[in-house]
Design a protein around this motif. Structure first.
Motif, PDB file in Angstrom:
ATOM      1  N   GLY A 815      33.905  36.718  29.770  1.00 35.91           N
ATOM      2  CA  GLY A 815      32.923  38.091  31.119  1.00 35.91           C
ATOM      3  C   GLY A 815      33.727  37.671  32.436  1.00 35.91           C
ATOM      4  O   GLY A 815      32.625  38.246  33.127  1.00 35.91           O
ATOM      5  N   ALA A 816      35.474  38.085  32.651  1.00 34.33           N
ATOM      6  CA  ALA A 816      35.986  38.222  33.493  1.00 34.33           C
ATOM      7  C   ALA A 816      35.411  39.343  33.563  1.00 34.33           C
ATOM      8  O   ALA A 816      36.117  40.403  35.016  1.00 34.33           O
ATOM      9  CB  ALA A 816      36.771  37.845  33.441  1.00 34.33           C
ATOM     10  N   SER A 817      35.229  40.508  32.805  1.00 33.04           N
ATOM     11  CA  SER A 817      35.120  41.923  32.796  1.00 33.04           C
ATOM     12  C   SER A 817      33.862  42.437  32.367  1.00 33.04           C
ATOM     13  O   SER A 817      33.672  41.039  31.290  1.00 33.04           O
ATOM     14  CB  SER A 817      36.866  42.598  32.276  1.00 33.04           C
ATOM     15  OG  SER A 817      36.232  43.886  33.002  1.00 33.04           O
ATOM     16  N   THR A 818      33.664  43.526  32.494  1.00 33.16           N
ATOM     17  CA  THR A 818      32.525  44.027  31.942  1.00 33.16           C
ATOM     18  C   THR A 818      32.813  45.018  30.520  1.00 33.16           C
ATOM     19  O   THR A 818      32.348  45.483  29.436  1.00 33.16           O
ATOM     20  CB  THR A 818      31.290  45.191  32.653  1.00 33.16           C
ATOM     21  OG1 THR A 818      32.296  45.837  32.887  1.00 33.16           O
ATOM     22  CG2 THR A 818      30.830  44.149  33.929  1.00 33.16           C
ATOM     23  N   SER A 819      34.281  45.397  30.047  1.00 26.93           N
ATOM     24  CA  SER A 819      34.600  45.949  29.443  1.00 26.93           C
ATOM     25  C   SER A 819      36.425  45.371  28.851  1.00 26.93           C
ATOM     26  O   SER A 819      36.335  43.751  29.770  1.00 26.93           O
ATOM     27  CB  SER A 819      35.264  46.893  30.098  1.00 26.93           C
ATOM     28  OG  SER A 819      36.257  47.314  31.324  1.00 26.93           O
ATOM     29  N   SER A 820      37.257  45.747  28.246  1.00 26.20           N
ATOM     30  CA  SER A 820      37.628  44.830  27.909  1.00 26.20           C
ATOM     31  C   SER A 820      38.851  44.909  28.714  1.00 26.20           C
ATOM     32  O   SER A 820      39.184  46.170  29.119  1.00 26.20           O
ATOM     33  CB  SER A 820      39.069  46.278  26.387  1.00 26.20           C
ATOM     34  OG  SER A 820      39.016  47.430  26.807  1.00 26.20           O
ATOM     35  N   ILE A 821      39.541  43.995  28.914  1.00 23.12           N
ATOM     36  CA  ILE A 821      41.085  44.212  29.834  1.00 23.12           C
ATOM     37  C   ILE A 821      42.167  44.418  28.940  1.00 23.12           C
ATOM     38  O   ILE A 821      42.367  44.589  28.676  1.00 23.12           O
ATOM     39  CB  ILE A 821      41.467  42.446  30.581  1.00 23.12           C
ATOM     40  CG1 ILE A 821      39.285  41.895  30.731  1.00 23.12           C
ATOM     41  CG2 ILE A 821      42.434  42.651  31.280  1.00 23.12           C
ATOM     42  CD1 ILE A 821      39.432  40.885  31.341  1.00 23.12           C
ATOM     43  N   LYS A 822      42.339  45.400  30.128  1.00 25.32           N
ATOM     44  CA  LYS A 822      43.189  45.999  29.646  1.00 25.32           C
ATOM     45  C   LYS A 822      44.887  45.742  30.307  1.00 25.32           C
ATOM     46  O   LYS A 822      46.154  46.369  29.867  1.00 25.32           O
ATOM     47  CB  LYS A 822      43.817  47.936  30.119  1.00 25.32           C
ATOM     48  CG  LYS A 822      42.150  48.715  30.196  1.00 25.32           C
ATOM     49  CD  LYS A 822      42.204  48.605  28.499  1.00 25.32           C
ATOM     50  CE  LYS A 822      43.267  49.520  27.798  1.00 25.32           C
ATOM     51  NZ  LYS A 822      42.500  49.618  26.310  1.00 25.32           N
ATOM     52  N   SER A 823      44.889  45.052  31.805  1.00 25.18           N
ATOM     53  CA  SER A 823      45.909  44.840  32.197  1.00 25.18           C
ATOM     54  C   SER A 823      45.996  43.410  32.835  1.00 25.18           C
ATOM     55  O   SER A 823      45.164  43.681  33.684  1.00 25.18           O
ATOM     56  CB  SER A 823      47.131  46.098  32.753  1.00 25.18           C
ATOM     57  OG  SER A 823      48.540  46.016  33.086  1.00 25.18           O
ATOM     58  N   VAL A 824      47.299  43.186  33.076  1.00 25.29           N
ATOM     59  CA  VAL A 824      47.023  41.561  34.213  1.00 25.29           C
ATOM     60  C   VAL A 824      48.085  41.839  34.190  1.00 25.29           C
ATOM     61  O   VAL A 824      49.010  41.482  33.578  1.00 25.29           O
ATOM     62  CB  VAL A 824      46.403  40.576  33.034  1.00 25.29           C
ATOM     63  CG1 VAL A 824      45.698  40.656  32.684  1.00 25.29           C
ATOM     64  CG2 VAL A 824      48.025  40.021  32.455  1.00 25.29           C
ATOM     65  N   LYS A 825      48.071  41.410  35.410  1.00 22.70           N
ATOM     66  CA  LYS A 825      49.833  40.795  36.701  1.00 22.70           C
ATOM     67  C   LYS A 825      49.665  39.820  37.355  1.00 22.70           C
ATOM     68  O   LYS A 825      48.683  39.525  38.355  1.00 22.70           O
ATOM     69  CB  LYS A 825      50.039  42.038  37.390  1.00 22.70           C
ATOM     70  CG  LYS A 825      51.714  42.175  38.021  1.00 22.70           C
ATOM     71  CD  LYS A 825      52.150  42.595  36.160  1.00 22.70           C
ATOM     72  CE  LYS A 825      53.845  42.813  36.789  1.00 22.70           C
ATOM     73  NZ  LYS A 825      54.736  42.881  35.421  1.00 22.70           N
ATOM     74  N   LEU A 826      50.833  38.886  37.339  1.00 23.10           N
ATOM     75  CA  LEU A 826      50.924  37.271  38.249  1.00 23.10           C
ATOM     76  C   LEU A 826      51.799  37.865  39.446  1.00 23.10           C
ATOM     77  O   LEU A 826      53.196  38.641  38.878  1.00 23.10           O
ATOM     78  CB  LEU A 826      51.152  36.652  37.989  1.00 23.10           C
ATOM     79  CG  LEU A 826      49.923  35.722  36.450  1.00 23.10           C
ATOM     80  CD1 LEU A 826      51.083  34.412  36.160  1.00 23.10           C
ATOM     81  CD2 LEU A 826      48.774  35.073  37.530  1.00 23.10           C
ATOM     82  N   LYS A 827      51.299  38.036  40.685  1.00 20.28           N
ATOM     83  CA  LYS A 827      52.504  38.289  41.386  1.00 20.28           C
ATOM     84  C   LYS A 827      51.923  37.140  42.760  1.00 20.28           C
ATOM     85  O   LYS A 827      51.440  36.413  43.294  1.00 20.28           O
ATOM     86  CB  LYS A 827      52.455  39.596  42.445  1.00 20.28           C
ATOM     87  CG  LYS A 827      53.084  39.901  42.944  1.00 20.28           C
ATOM     88  CD  LYS A 827      54.335  40.702  42.857  1.00 20.28           C
ATOM     89  CE  LYS A 827      54.431  40.685  41.208  1.00 20.28           C
ATOM     90  NZ  LYS A 827      55.949  41.042  41.383  1.00 20.28           N
ATOM     91  N   MET A 828      53.183  36.377  43.994  1.00 19.55           N
ATOM     92  CA  MET A 828      53.368  35.952  44.609  1.00 19.55           C
ATOM     93  C   MET A 828      53.301  36.274  46.067  1.00 19.55           C
ATOM     94  O   MET A 828      53.807  37.855  46.174  1.00 19.55           O
ATOM     95  CB  MET A 828      54.417  34.937  45.087  1.00 19.55           C
ATOM     96  CG  MET A 828      54.929  33.915  43.387  1.00 19.55           C
ATOM     97  SD  MET A 828      53.793  32.749  43.051  1.00 19.55           S
ATOM     98  CE  MET A 828      54.019  31.802  45.106  1.00 19.55           C
TER      99      MET A 828
END
Length: 910
Positions: A815-828
C-alpha cells in the motif's frame, strides 16, 4: 453599419462569418465561408487591417494558421477566386494548433500546439493594406491554364515499345500537363500537346512560348511525358513516350528545337540534369541513357544546343526490371546513385572514366525500401547517402570508394505522419546551419517537414478526382508545391502552394520596449507528441550541464540539453534521433571519460536496439550544437513481430571505448552486448548474445546493471513479480563471441504478487572482499520492496568469478501507493540515502532509508523507511522517472527528478 457579426470554426474544416440586422439579433445569417484548412478548425479570431477591413485568423488540426479577408465590408464573397488569393497561411506546429490569441496593442499573434510549445509572430505585414500575398508566410493561388494554342497530333502513350499496339483513346480534348518548373519569377508549364506556357508570379499574367516541337514534326505521333529545365534556365528538355528527347528554347520569338531519339529504348519516364552538359533520361527495365551536349568550350555551356549536337554518351543498366525514378550524382567521386520503382538502389562508380558504351552498376542494394518506390536520393557526404521511399521511411547508407566499390544500408527509420517520402532537400540557414527538409504524403496530403527543426512547413491537399501533385520545388527560404486538377471541359487548374521557411526581422515602430524581433519565436520546446515511456537524466562532462534522453509512443527519441546555475535549470536544446519503426520503449546511457562521449541506446519493437554516440567535448556550457551520430543496431530477426519488443535496457562503462549493455525483451530473454563507441561496425550490425532468463519465459519489465570491481551484476524483474540477480562475471573488452555467459542467476526472490515494473540498485559500503548491495523495486501490486545483502566475489579454481550472498534483509511496504508503482530510484544525498517512487496516481514520494543498512552485523533488522516528502505531478499517464544529484555553490547536494508520461516535468528536491 450597426450590424453585429460573429465568426465561427467547425469540424467541417470551414471558417464562417455571420451577421444579424440592427433591428433584431435573434437570427444570424451566414454571409461568408472560407475553405482551405485540410482538417478540423479549432479556433478563430478577428482583427482589423489598415483601412478598416476585417481579417479573420483561424487555426486547426492541420497545424496551420490561416488569414482570411472577406471581400467587402459586409463579408459577402462575390468573387470566388479572390477568396483564394487572400488566403494566407503560416505553417505553425507539426500537429494541432489548439488555440490562438492576439494582442490588441501590438501586432503579436500567439499559438499553442499539441506538442506543448507556444509560438508567436509579428503579424504587422499580414495586417498591412499594401501587403502582397507573396510576402506572407504562405499563399495558395489557383491558376487557370490556357488551352493549347496549336493543333498537334498527340499520338498514343507508348510505355513499352514503339511497336506496341495503340491503346484506347482518352477523352477527346483533354489537356494534360506533362511538366511544371520554376524559371526565375515564372512558372513554366508544358503540355503533352506541345504547348509551353509561363505564368509570371509578380505580374500575375500568362505568356505563351513557342511550341516545344519543330514544325516539321507537327504531324508526328509524339506525346510529351516529362520535362527538365536546364540549369541556365535558358532552355528545357522534354521526354516523350516514343523515346525522343526534345531540347526547346524558352523563347517567344521563333523556334529553336533540337531532337534526339533513342530509338532502341522505350519511352522516357523522367529527365534529370546533373550538370550543364549532361542529362540523364530514364527508361523502363532499369535503363538510363546518358545524353551529352557537345560543346567546344565551357564558355558556351549555357547556350542552346543546335541541331545534331546532343548525343548518347553511354547507356547505364541497373540490372533491375524497375523504372529509374531518382538520382544523386557525386561529381568529385564520379559516383551516380539511382533508385527505381521496385525499391532498389544502384551505384555506378568512375562513371566519367568508363570506356564501355553500356555500363552495368558496380554495386546494388536490393529492396532498400522493400518493394516500394525509391522516390529521392541525396548524398550527405562522400561516404554517406540518404534516400526516401514510398514506404514512408528514410534510409541511410555507407558508401565505400575502392575496388570494388560498395554501398551498404546502415539504418532505416519511419518518418512520423508520413506514408511516403518523395523529396529530400538540404538548405543552409542564415546562421550557417544545414537544414534537412523532406516532402511527402500523409494520405492525400502533401507535407513539407524540416527534420532539423522538427517543424511542418507546408501542406497541400492533392487527392480527389482528377487531382494530383505535379511537382514540388525548394528555392531559398521558400517551398512551392504544384497541384494540377483536371476539369470536365478538358482545361486544367494549377494550385500553387507557397510557404516561406523564414521571414526577415520586422521592426515595430513607435515602441521603446520592443525595437525589433524575429518573424517567429517559440516559448518552450516541443517534446513527445504522445506518451513518453522512458527517461534518463545524466551529467555532462562539462560542468553546469545535463543531458536528458527520452523515448515515446510516437516512435521518437529525443536528447535534451539542460544548463544549470544557482540551482536553476534551463532547457537550451532538443535534438531528435532517427524515428523508430515502432514506439521507443526503453533508453539508457553510459559515459566514456576516455573518449569524452556518451553511448545512447534506444530500443523498441521487433527486438530492435539502436546505438548512438553523443560527443561531449565542448568546453562552453552554452554550446548549442549536440554532435550525435549513429553507431549501429542489433540484427533484426525476420521472424520478429512488432509486438516482440525490448522493454528494458541498461549500460555500464567497461574500459577504453567499450560499454556493456544488457536488455530484456517481451519473450523473457536477456540480451548482452559489448559496444565500442568509436567503431564503425560492418553493415552497422552490432552482435549480441542471448542469455536464458529462466523465468518461465515471462516478459522482462526492468533491468539494471552494476559494476563491482570489474565484475558485472545484473538485476532483472518480470511480469510475475520476480526479481533475479545475475553474476555476469568479468566481461572482456572486444568481441562478444569471446564471452561465456552464466547459465542461471545466483539468486531469485519474489517481492511482488504482480509485475515488477521498476528496479533501482545501489552499491553501499564495502567490507573487505564483500560489498553491500541495496535493491529497491516497485510493482503493479502497489507495493515497494527493499532488499539488502552482501555479495562476496572470489575467483574459483578454474578462474571463474564466484559469488556468495549473505545477510539478506527484505522489507515489503504494501500500500505504498494508491495505484501501480511505475518507477523507483535510489539516490545518495549528502550522507543519507533516499528512495524516490512514483505511481500511476501521479504522486511522487521521497522515502528516507535508515542507516542500519550500512551496519554489517544487523542482519535481522528490518529496513524501516520513512516518508519525508510527497507532491502531486501535473502530467498524466506517468510511465517513468529518473533522478540526478547536482552540486550547487553551497557544496550541498540537490536532486533533480525528471518524470515522463503525457509530457515531461522536472522537479527540484533539496
Amino acid at each position: 453599419g450597426g450590424q453585429k457579426k460573429i465568426c465561427s470554426s467547425s469540424d467541417d474544416r470551414s471558417v464562417r462569418l455571420w451577421k444579424c440586422s440592427e433591428e433584431t439579433c435573434e437570427i444570424f445569417e451566414c454571409i461568408w465561408i472560407g475553405w482551405g484548412h485540410t482538417a478540423r478548425v479549432w479556433d478563430v479570431q478577428w482583427c482589423m487591417r489598415e483601412g478598416g477591413k476585417l481579417v479573420l485568423i483561424s487555426s486547426g488540426e492541420d497545424g496551420s494558421i490561416r488569414f482570411w479577408t472577406p471581400t467587402d465590408d459586409n463579408g459577402n464573397n462575390t468573387d470566388h477566386d479572390s477568396q483564394k488569393e487572400t488566403n494566407a497561411m503560416i505553417p505553425s506546429h507539426a500537429s494541432s494548433v489548439w488555440k490562438i490569441a492576439r494582442n490588441h496593442i501590438y501586432p503579436l499573434l500567439a499559438a499553442g500546439g499539441n506538442d506543448g510549445s507556444v509560438k508567436y509572430w509579428n503579424i504587422k505585414n499580414y495586417l498591412s493594406d499594401t501587403c502582397e500575398t507573396n510576402d506572407m508566410g504562405g499563399t495558395i493561388r489557383t491558376l487557370q491554364v490556357p488551352l493549347d494554342l496549336h493543333t498537334f497530333n498527340c499520338g498514343r502513350s507508348n510505355d513499352y515499345c514503339v511497336t506496341d499496339p495503340p491503346k484506347k483513346n482518352n477523352k477527346k480534348g483533354q489537356q494534360i500537363i506533362c511538366g511544371v518548373a520554376i524559371v526565375r519569377d515564372s512558372v513554366v508549364i508544358a503540355t503533352r500537346a506541345g504547348s509551353l506556357f509561363a505564368y509570371n508570379l509578380l505580374e500575375r499574367s500568362w505568356d505563351a512560348f513557342s511550341p516545344w516541337y519543330h514544325e516539321s514534326q507537327q504531324q508526328s505521333k509524339i506525346v510529351g511525358e516529362c520535362i527538365a529545365v536546364h540549369p541556365s534556365l535558358n532552355f528545357l528538355a522534354i521526354g516523350c513516350t516514343g523515346g525522343e528527347v526534345f531540347f526547346s528554347e524558352l523563347s517567344t520569338n521563333g523556334i529553336h528545337c533540337t531532337t534526339l531519339t533513342a530509338a532502341s529504348y522505350c519511352g522516357v519516364k523522367s529527365l534529370h540534369w546533373i550538370d550543364d552538359n549532361d542529362l540523364l533520361a530514364c527508361h523502363i527495365k532499369g535503363i538510363i541513357t546518358w545524353i551529352n551536349l557537345e560543346k567546344e568550350s565551357s564558355a558556351v555551356s549555357n547556350q542552346f544546343p543546335r541541331e545534331g549536337t546532343p548525343f548518347i554518351l553511354r547507356t547505364l543498366d541497373m540490372r533491375s526490371k524497375g523504372v529509374p525514378i531518382s538520382f544523386a550524382y557525386n561529381k568529385c567521386q564520379q559516383q551516380l546513385f539511382v533508385g527505381d520503382t521496385r525499391g532498389n538502389i544502384a551505384m555506378f562508380a568512375k562513371i566519367v572514366d568508363a570506356s564501355a558504351n553500356v555500363m552495368e552498376c558496380s554495386a546494388q542494394v536490393i529492396g532498400a525500401h522493400g518493394r516500394e518506390h525509391v522516390n529521392c536520393i541525396m548524398p550527405i557526404s562522400d561516404s554517406r547517402l540518404l534516400s526516401g521511399g514510398a514506404d514512408g521511411c528514410l534510409a541511410e547508407y555507407h558508401v565505400e570508394c575502392g575496388n570494388p566499390s560498395l554501398i551498404k544500408k546502415a539504418l532505416s527509420s519511419s518518418v512520423q505522419n508520413f506514408t511516403s517520402v518523395t523529396k529530400i532537400w538540404s538548405q543552409r540557414s542564415n546562421n550557417g546551419k544545414i537544414h534537412t527538409i523532406i516532402g511527402g504524403f500523409y494520405g492525400n496530403i502533401f507535407k513539407v517537414f524540416d527534420l532539423t527543426m522538427q517543424r511542418e512547413i507546408s501542406s497541400a491537399v492533392c487527392g480527389g478526382r482528377n487531382q494530383r501533385l505535379l511537382d514540388a520545388a525548394l528555392a531559398p527560404f521558400c517551398i512551392t508545391a504544384f497541384v494540377g486538377k483536371g476539369d470536365s471541359n478538358g482545361m486544367n487548374e494549377l494550385h500553387v502552394h507557397s510557404s516561406l521557411l523564414k521571414q526577415p526581422t520586422i521592426a515595430i515602430e513607435g515602441e521603446q520596449n520592443i525595437d525589433s524581433f524575429c518573424f517567429q519565436n517559440s516559448i518552450g520546446l516541443s517534446f513527445q507528441g504522445d506518451t513518453a515511456y522512458a527517461v534518463n537524466i545524466f551529467h555532462s562532462l562539462v560542468p553546469g550541464r545535463l543531458f536528458l534522453l527520452a523515448g515515446g509512443n510516437d516512435c521518437s527519441t529525443k536528447v535534451v540539453k539542460l544548463a544549470y546555475s544557482n540551482e536553476k535549470l534551463n532547457v537550451s536544446r532538443v535534438k531528435n534521433l532517427p524515428i523508430f519503426e515502432s514506439c521507443s520503449r526503453a533508453t539508457c546511457y553510459s559515459t566514456s571519460p576516455k573518449s569524452r562521449c556518451h553511448l545512447l541506446a534506444s530500443c523498441g519493437g521487433k527486438l530492435s536496439m539502436c546505438f548512438y554516440r553523443l560527443q561531449d567535448d565542448h568546453e562552453a556550457p552554452q554550446q548549442d550544437d549536440m554532435h550525435c551520430c549513429f553507431i549501429g543496431a542489433t540484427q533484426q530477426l525476420k521472424s520478429a513481430d512488432i509486438d516482440q519488443r525490448i522493454n528494458a535496457v541498461d549500460a555500464c562503462y567497461l574500459n577504453d571505448t567499450f560499454h556493456v549493455v544488457i536488455a530484456g525483451d517481451s519473450d523473457g530473454g536477456l540480451h548482452l552486448l559489448i559496444v565500442d563507441d568509436q567503431k564503425q561496425y560492418p553493415k552497422s550490425i552490432i552482435p549480441s548474445k542471448l542469455l536464458c532468463s529462466g523465468i518461465d519465459k515471462r516478459p522482462i519489465l526492468c533491468v539494471q546493471l552494476l559494476d563491482i570491481s570489474n565484475t558485472f551484476i545484473a538485476v532483472v524483474g518480470n511480469t510475475g513479480g520476480e526479481v533475479q540477480v545475475w553474476n555476469l562475471g568479468e566481461v572482456p573488452a572486444g568481441s562478444i563471441a569471446e564471452y561465456s555467459p552464466p547459465s542461471s542467476p545466483i539468486h531469485t526472490y519474489n517481492p511482488h504478487t504482480m509485475g515488477t515494473n521498476s528496479i533501482s540498485m545501489m552499491p553501499l559500503i564495502p567490507f573487505g572482499k564483500s560489498r553491500q548491495i541495496l535493491i529497491a523495486t516497485g510493482g503493479d501490486d502497489q507495493s515497494l520492496s527493499l532488499c539488502c545483502f552482501q555479495i562476496n566475489l572470489s575467483t574459483g579454481i578454474n578462474g571463474a568469478t564466484q559469488s556468495i550472498l549473505s545477510n539478506q534483509r527484505l522489507t515489503i511496504m504494501n500500500g505504498a501507493s494508491t495505484s501501480s508503482i511505475k518507477s523507483v530510484k535510489l539516490k545518495m544525498n549528502g550522507g543519507d540515502c533516499f528512495l524516490y517512487s512514483i505511481g500511476y496516481d501521479q504522486n511522487l514520494c521521497v522515502w528516507k532509508v535508515p542507516s542500519n543498512v550500512y551496519t554489517e552485523g544487523n542482519s535481522g533488522e528490518d529496513i524501516a523507511v520513512r516518508l519525508v516528502d510527497e507532491r502531486q505531478i501535473e502530467i498524466s499517464d506517468v510511465s517513468c522517472m529518473d533522478v540526478v544529484a547536482l552540486h550547487s555553490d553551497s557544496s550541498s547536494l540537490k536532486c533533480v527528478c525528471a518524470v515522463v508520461g503525457q509530457g515531461l516535468q522536472i522537479i527540484n528536491h533539496f
